[in-house]
Scaffold this active site. Sequence first.
Site, short mmCIF file in Angstrom:
data_model
loop_
_atom_site.label_atom_id
_atom_site.label_comp_id
_atom_site.label_asym_id
_atom_site.label_seq_id
_atom_site.Cartn_x
_atom_site.Cartn_y
_atom_site.Cartn_z
CD GLU A 1 -2.35 -1.31 -0.13
OE1 GLU A 1 -2.80 -0.66 0.12
OE2 GLU A 1 -2.65 -2.41 -0.75
CG HIS B 1 -1.64 1.71 -4.23
ND1 HIS B 1 -1.38 0.89 -5.93
CD2 HIS B 1 -2.23 0.46 -4.12
CE1 HIS B 1 -1.59 -0.15 -5.97
NE2 HIS B 1 -2.00 -0.92 -4.93
#
Length: 699
Positions: A485, A488
């Site tokens: 994550e 991202h």
Amino acid sequence: MAENNTEKEVHVNPFLQPYGTPHDTVPFDRITLADYEEAFMEGIRRENEQVDKTINDPEEPTFDNTLIREDEVKGRKHYYDLLSRVSSVFFNMLSAETNDEMEALAQKMSPILTQHGNDISLNPRLFRRIKAVYDHHRELTPEEARLLEDSYDGFVRSGALLSDDDKERLRKLTEEASMLSLQFSQNLLKETKAFTLHLTDEADLDGLPDTAREAARQAAEERKLDGWVFTLDAPSYGPFLTYSTRRDLRQQLYMARNTLCIKENDENNLRICQRLVNLRREMAQLLGYDTFADYVMKHRMATSVENVYKLLDDLIAAYRPTAEKELEAVKSIAREAEGDDFILMPWDSAFYAHKLKLRQYDFDPEELRPYLELNNVIKGVFGLATRLYGITFKENDAIPVYHPDVKPFEVYDRDGSYLAVLYVDFHPRKGKRDGAWMTEFQGQWIERDGTNVRPHASLVMNLSKPTADKPALLRLGEVETFLHEFGHSLHGMFANTRFESLSGTNVWWDFVELPSQFMENYAVEKEFLRTFAFHYQTGEPMPDELIDKIVASRNFNAASACLRQVSFGLLDMAYYTRREEFTSDIIPFEKQAWEKAIVGKQLPDTCMTVQFSHIMAGGYAAGYYSYKWAEVLDADAFSVFRRNGIFDRATAQSFRDNILSRGGTEHPMTLYKRFRGQEPTIDALLERNGIAVPPSHTR
């Protein structure tokens, strides 16, 4: 009464005024439930006002008076930004911090918002102006050309060229699909949170490590119960299936997880899934495509259904022989323990795989937890970004948050300039859906005056919680989730494009996972682990012997894990490559759809589809293969770092400049080749996973 009236009179909807917070961050502490609906309706009114202004402009349509104006509807400092502003907060909260009142409001607003979106995308006068610019425009920069192409194509793909009757039909289909997607998610959240395994006899905890016991004790205390409570949240569910010696309880937990939303109750998702598949097929066919997958592939690196199946079939051919050997090894150790007539069931797989890993590598992943304390992991992950890119992180408690678990950080670039805000939300709780994701409360774009508006990114996860006497101690897989994550978020935080709709993670779906999966490579790198893996009590570094075991066991059951992802891709494609109405029963259809990637035992009364949020409610319909597609890219990209040094700043700067900062401003293969110097091959992935590389095997 007078005091209450006074309070109502002085409350001003925070969405309708400047936030007045650090970096214009969302004032979560001032938002009430009523503020959302008021802001939604006012945002719709303002956006309609902007559309009217555009279509009634007496000047000839130009890029500057039509396209930029339309895109800047989303600008956070623009008068017409309100709808985007409130939507980003509301729908993020619907996943991360929801309640019954929020869910009810979502049910109310969803058809209104879908209708509004259709009113814009099906507005013939607005489309005529955009088409006029598309057909006749000044010389454009590459980014302007991309915005024009995306805008024109977006209208066409939303039905702008359809007859009035077909437009009306498409409108009804999209409105129904929007409502059903929302209902799917709400049903899954309710069913997931409703289940608990409540144990009161300590003998039932046999085999479980202390971390799992302590977390279960805390979960019971939170519910004002004696004993221990286990849930379907990953930090509770995973360790129980891996360590519990109680086969009957493993079965109970496994079946609870894998029969979600198929019971005859209000949360049943079987009919919803069937209808969603048909709605998407019909929408695609109205727009001139044979299948929904064909519609999707128009904006994918894969370009065609055939290329997707080629990737999945290549992976099956390469990995299945090894996966079958992996399964046989797990069965063998189970029979050794239980007898020759023992039949391995799905709730046994993690338990005996763990025993096999112990035997092969003398390695229990629980040994790592004391060295993976959350605050140290945060320092390690952030420190990795500092080492690669020179950016730094400063926690700022003055930035409002939506829950006490959330940590807000200011992010600064190598030269000390402000880069972004990053929220990190680590632990499961009642109003938070399962899984992990990155999102934004504000994107990045450059104002007409040159002001570079910086993003506000958010990482939301469900990692192990601290207990009464221990801090949050993570599993290695949870560190990988954090890195994923965080990758991202780097894609979002490094965004440096003119238009918000092209910035950050606004890229094709089979490219968006490259930055995230790329970061996972570091989780098993010695040099990285040595920067942060210290014992939470003694401060001693993780022993080299333990790190060596991590590296040695990195490919344990890698082929099985690969085929699991491939099976999900096959299931997704089976639904969305249909040309005819889908009338099959979901459960048997699912078993047949992914059969060639399944090496273990299938159960007739379990179902993945009804909880497969990615393809039913999460934007990955006909796109789940993207994870494997991007895995080929990430392994190929990391091979450059491995050659030049995994912390090499020049290589990292090239990755930032050519991929992370460019968003969707150019074709993703153009961006990738600019970094890599060539198209990717599958070879690096096979090599990383210890799978034999076929001669001259390229994608």
